[in-house]
Scaffold this active site. Structure first.
Site, PDB file in Angstrom:
ATOM      1  CB  CYS A 171      -0.901  -0.015   1.230  1.00 33.84           C
ATOM      2  SG  CYS A 171      -1.924   1.472   1.398  1.00 33.84           S
ATOM      3  CB  CYS A 179      -5.496   4.128  -4.132  1.00 37.87           C
ATOM      4  SG  CYS A 179      -4.710   2.505  -4.362  1.00 37.87           S
ATOM      5  CD  GLU A 231      -7.328   1.260  -1.650  1.00 41.19           C
ATOM      6  OE1 GLU A 231      -6.683   0.321  -1.144  1.00 41.19           O
ATOM      7  OE2 GLU A 231      -7.176   2.457  -1.322  1.00 41.19           O
TER       8      GLU A 231
END
Length: 320
Positions: free
Chosen positions: A102, A260, A250
């Site tokens: 991430c 994101c 997501e």
């Protein structure tokens, strides 16, 4: 059932918000249950219970301040015996699953580690590999190396007829969208639309909650995919970098997030692949703010953007 209280911090990177737990100091036996309970946008943690105001700690949240819940829980452990300091990162998502990478989460990791150690450079161990991160002198922004984006269908992965595909999925129809598949630590499907955020018929006019799930769960993505909409606002042919508006649905959150990082890199990588932008640097504009991305022809992509602390508090380790 008795339970103990776990100290937590909450941070956000361009509206992508995360709870942070010091995994070296605190034991959370069921991390999936902890994340499902405390990340829930309807019933999860509320910063106002810990003295945070409705806007959160930063004015750059663009409406993300004071949001109940979060986009995930980062379980972190700092290993200062290494130079640079190493941080082991595990991200558990709101559905209880674990994400391999991430981008905004890793930037939050760097800021959290900076707040604890005073260091400005870190090596972050993720399930997608070790990534170098740096924090600015004032701690307000962080940059993370993102690895090399890949369109290799075996690494995205992409499947056809029940087997891994031999050719990349580039500008191809999938469940109503025309997408390009790229892995930037996690799988992404990128679809370009006409019109940016300032166009009333542009990217924000799309009913994303309807069009994204069929792509996210499409058979062509055996591990699922994050789904991105992007619009080229400036192709970078002038003096400045390219500019793209972005929205991301997501996997694991199972909804649209305000930002994101892996998606921003995916958008820029796909735009370069399709010849939609010039140069290797671009600015992506998800709803939560602006991110600076570089995607060179070879070598690591990078992701840069602001990071802010929202609040500190304690939560029950066993929320059931």
């Amino acid at each position: 059932m008795s339970t103990h209280a776990v100290p937590v911090e909450k941070y956000h990177g361009t509206g992508n918000d995360f709870l942070v737990v010091d995994a070296a100091a605190e034991n959370v036996g069921d991390r999936a249950a902890f994340a499902r309970a405390h990340c829930d946008r309807e019933t999860g943690v509320d910063g106002r219970d810990f003295g945070a105001d409705e806007r959160g700690a930063s004015a750059d949240r663009r409406g993300a301040g004071g949001r109940r819940g979060s986009d995930g829980v980062l379980f972190l452990s700092v290993e200062e015996r290494f130079d640079p300091t190493r941080v082991v990162m595990t991200l558990v998502q709101p559905d209880g699953s674990t994400a391999t990478m991430c981008g905004n989460g890793a930037r939050v990791v760097a800021r959290w580690a900076h707040d604890r150690t005073g260091d400005h450079e870190f090596m972050i161990d993720t399930q997608a590999g070790t990534r170098r991160a740096t924090v600015t002198a004032d701690g307000t922004a962080a940059t993370i190396e993102m690895g090399e984006p890949t369109f290799d269908p075996r690494r995205v992965p992409v499947a056809r007829d029940g087997a891994l595909a031999d050719e990349p999925l580039v500008d191809a129809p999938v469940e109503g969208l025309t997408v390009t598949a790229v892995n930037t630590g996690v799988p992404h499907a990128v679809a370009f639309v006409d019109g940016g955020r300032d166009d009333p018929d542009g990217i924000d006019a799309v009913d994303f909650e309807s069009v994204a799930p069929p792509v996210r769960h499409a058979d062509v993505f055996p591990e699922g995919a994050n789904v991105n909409l992007a619009a080229v606002v400036d192709d970078g042919s002038g003096d400045g970098p390219a500019v793209l508006d972005q929205r991301t649905f997501e996997r694991g959150v199972e909804g649209e997030t305000r930002s994101c990082g892996t998606g921003a890199v995916a958008v820029v990588a796909a735009a370069r692949r399709l010849g939609l932008i010039r140069g290797e640097s671009a600015v992506s504009r998800p709803p939560g703010g602006e991110l600076e991305i570089t995607v060179p022809d070879r070598g690591h992509a990078t992701l840069t953007g602001p990071v802010a602390h929202e609040f500190s508090g304690t939560l029950p380790a066993d929320p059931r």
